[in-house]
Design a protein around this motif. Structure first.
Motif, PDB file in Angstrom:
ATOM      1  N   UNK A 148       4.717  -2.849   2.869  1.00  0.00           N
ATOM      2  CA  UNK A 148       4.655  -4.109   2.119  1.00  0.00           C
ATOM      3  C   UNK A 148       4.696  -5.254   3.121  1.00  0.00           C
ATOM      4  N   UNK A 149       3.763  -6.177   2.966  1.00  0.00           N
ATOM      5  CA  UNK A 149       3.755  -7.363   3.803  1.00  0.00           C
ATOM      6  C   UNK A 149       3.708  -8.623   2.949  1.00  0.00           C
ATOM      7  N   UNK A 150       4.475  -9.633   3.335  1.00  0.00           N
ATOM      8  CA  UNK A 150       4.481 -10.912   2.615  1.00  0.00           C
ATOM      9  C   UNK A 150       3.623 -11.909   3.379  1.00  0.00           C
ATOM     10  N   UNK A 151       2.720 -12.576   2.648  1.00  0.00           N
ATOM     11  CA  UNK A 151       1.861 -13.568   3.266  1.00  0.00           C
ATOM     12  C   UNK A 151       2.680 -14.773   3.703  1.00  0.00           C
ATOM     13  N   UNK A 152       2.558 -15.130   4.963  1.00  0.00           N
ATOM     14  CA  UNK A 152       3.342 -16.233   5.531  1.00  0.00           C
ATOM     15  C   UNK A 152       2.637 -17.549   5.241  1.00  0.00           C
ATOM     16  N   UNK A 170       0.836  -1.194   0.000  1.00  0.00           N
ATOM     17  CA  UNK A 170       0.000   0.000   0.000  1.00  0.00           C
ATOM     18  C   UNK A 170       0.874   1.248   0.000  1.00  0.00           C
ATOM     19  N   UNK A 171       0.323   2.321  -0.563  1.00  0.00           N
ATOM     20  CA  UNK A 171       0.932   3.648  -0.440  1.00  0.00           C
ATOM     21  C   UNK A 171      -0.168   4.579   0.033  1.00  0.00           C
ATOM     22  N   UNK A 172       0.026   5.168   1.205  1.00  0.00           N
ATOM     23  CA  UNK A 172      -1.015   6.004   1.809  1.00  0.00           C
ATOM     24  C   UNK A 172      -0.433   7.359   2.206  1.00  0.00           C
ATOM     25  N   UNK A 173      -1.218   8.426   2.066  1.00  0.00           N
ATOM     26  CA  UNK A 173      -0.764   9.719   2.565  1.00  0.00           C
ATOM     27  C   UNK A 173      -0.785   9.726   4.081  1.00  0.00           C
ATOM     28  N   UNK A 174       0.163  10.441   4.655  1.00  0.00           N
ATOM     29  CA  UNK A 174       0.227  10.468   6.113  1.00  0.00           C
ATOM     30  C   UNK A 174       0.943  11.687   6.638  1.00  0.00           C
ATOM     31  N   UNK A 175       1.220  11.654   7.925  1.00  0.00           N
ATOM     32  CA  UNK A 175       1.968  12.694   8.607  1.00  0.00           C
ATOM     33  C   UNK A 175       3.377  12.198   8.917  1.00  0.00           C
ATOM     34  N   UNK A 200       0.017  -6.336  14.189  1.00  0.00           N
ATOM     35  CA  UNK A 200      -1.007  -7.122  14.873  1.00  0.00           C
ATOM     36  C   UNK A 200      -1.479  -8.314  14.046  1.00  0.00           C
ATOM     37  N   UNK A 201      -1.134  -8.329  12.748  1.00  0.00           N
ATOM     38  CA  UNK A 201      -1.578  -9.399  11.858  1.00  0.00           C
ATOM     39  C   UNK A 201      -0.501 -10.479  11.755  1.00  0.00           C
ATOM     40  N   UNK A 202      -0.744 -11.676  12.324  1.00  0.00           N
ATOM     41  CA  UNK A 202       0.273 -12.730  12.318  1.00  0.00           C
ATOM     42  C   UNK A 202       0.459 -13.395  10.959  1.00  0.00           C
ATOM     43  N   UNK A 203      -0.428 -13.107  10.010  1.00  0.00           N
ATOM     44  CA  UNK A 203      -0.352 -13.776   8.719  1.00  0.00           C
ATOM     45  C   UNK A 203       0.578 -13.125   7.724  1.00  0.00           C
ATOM     46  N   UNK A 204       1.219 -12.017   8.104  1.00  0.00           N
ATOM     47  CA  UNK A 204       2.163 -11.373   7.203  1.00  0.00           C
ATOM     48  C   UNK A 204       3.469 -11.055   7.926  1.00  0.00           C
ATOM     49  N   UNK A 205       4.507 -10.915   7.122  1.00  0.00           N
ATOM     50  CA  UNK A 205       5.788 -10.395   7.610  1.00  0.00           C
ATOM     51  C   UNK A 205       6.036  -9.082   6.878  1.00  0.00           C
ATOM     52  N   UNK A 206       6.221  -8.004   7.605  1.00  0.00           N
ATOM     53  CA  UNK A 206       6.468  -6.702   6.986  1.00  0.00           C
ATOM     54  C   UNK A 206       7.856  -6.722   6.356  1.00  0.00           C
TER      55      UNK A 206
END
Length: 236
Positions: free
Chosen positions: A232-236, A141-146, A181-187
């Motif tokens: 970017x997260x990779x599905x484990x 994802x690419x999101x605008x932020x602070x 918090x999501x155990x199904x991905x590795x950042x």
């Protein structure tokens, strides 16, 4: 940052189709950090008018499923066909907060450019999306932020006159905490993107009424607190 594809693309077309900071430029930078190869199936979630999808299809020779809630698939289909891309980009009407109409483990990658902040700022979205990605596949994802966290009621003075809760702007650390918090991905990637200022400058040259409204905000100096965050997260 080399975004030569965007730099050489039809300027009038981009200015006419932008819905925010130049999504084609952002996608080109984001994609340079992703292992994209010809023939992949990519879901472009929240594609808007599809300029992110166009970049992926033309530059990387992938098949793109361009899904959006606000822009009709019929409108996007005509746009893609006019560019000779109707066999490589397939438009869909999708509300990510409801049923997602795709097969499980179908996509090599899901991307979302300047849209995930509208539906993905909760703990439930990543586990909802992951079943549609192949094992080892990516969500990017690419999101605008602070550039930093601002406590409630303590936004910079330059931002306060323009801010509304619908911005959904957060910091890099906020997004990392959510995704961890999501155990199904590795950042695998978290970064502030280099194209932030140029993507905003592109947008402010558009005749879109929202772009014209944003000129005053940027002239007031609010932009110095903005970034664009790639996750970017990779599905484990």
């Amino acid at each position: 940052m080399n975004t030569s594809f965007t730099d050489n693309y039809d300027r009038a077309f981009l200015l006419d189709t932008m819905m925010g900071p130049n999504a084609m430029r952002i996608t080109e930078e984001m994609a340079s950090f992703l292992p994209i190869s010809p023939g992949m199936r990519i879901l472009d979630l929240g594609c808007g008018t599809g300029i992110s999808s166009i970049l992926l299809a033309k530059k990387y020779d992938v098949t793109v499923f361009a899904a959006d809630l606000w822009i009709s698939p019929s409108e996007n289909a005509k746009r893609f066909a006019s560019l000779g891309l109707d066999s490589r980009i397939f438009p869909f009407l999708v509300d990510a907060t409801k049923e997602i109409p795709f097969a499980h483990e179908y996509f090599d990658m899901i991307i979302s450019v300047d849209s995930y902040q509208y539906f993905g700022t909760n703990e439930g979205m990543l586990p909802k999306l992951l079943p549609f990605v192949k094992k080892g596949g990516l969500v990017s994802i690419a999101v605008p932020g602070f550039i930093q966290d601002f406590p409630e009621g303590q936004l910079p003075m330059e931002v306060q006159p323009f801010w509304t809760p619908e911005w959904y702007f957060y910091s890099c650390s906020w997004w990392r905490a959510l995704w961890e918090k999501e155990p199904g991905i590795a950042i695998t990637v978290q970064r502030e993107m280099n194209s932030c200022k140029q993507a905003w400058d592109d947008w402010l040259q558009s005749s879109n009424p929202y772009a014209q409204h944003d000129i005053a905000m940027m002239e007031a100096g609010a932009g110095k607190y903005f970034n664009i965050i790639q996750m970017v997260g990779r599905k484990i």
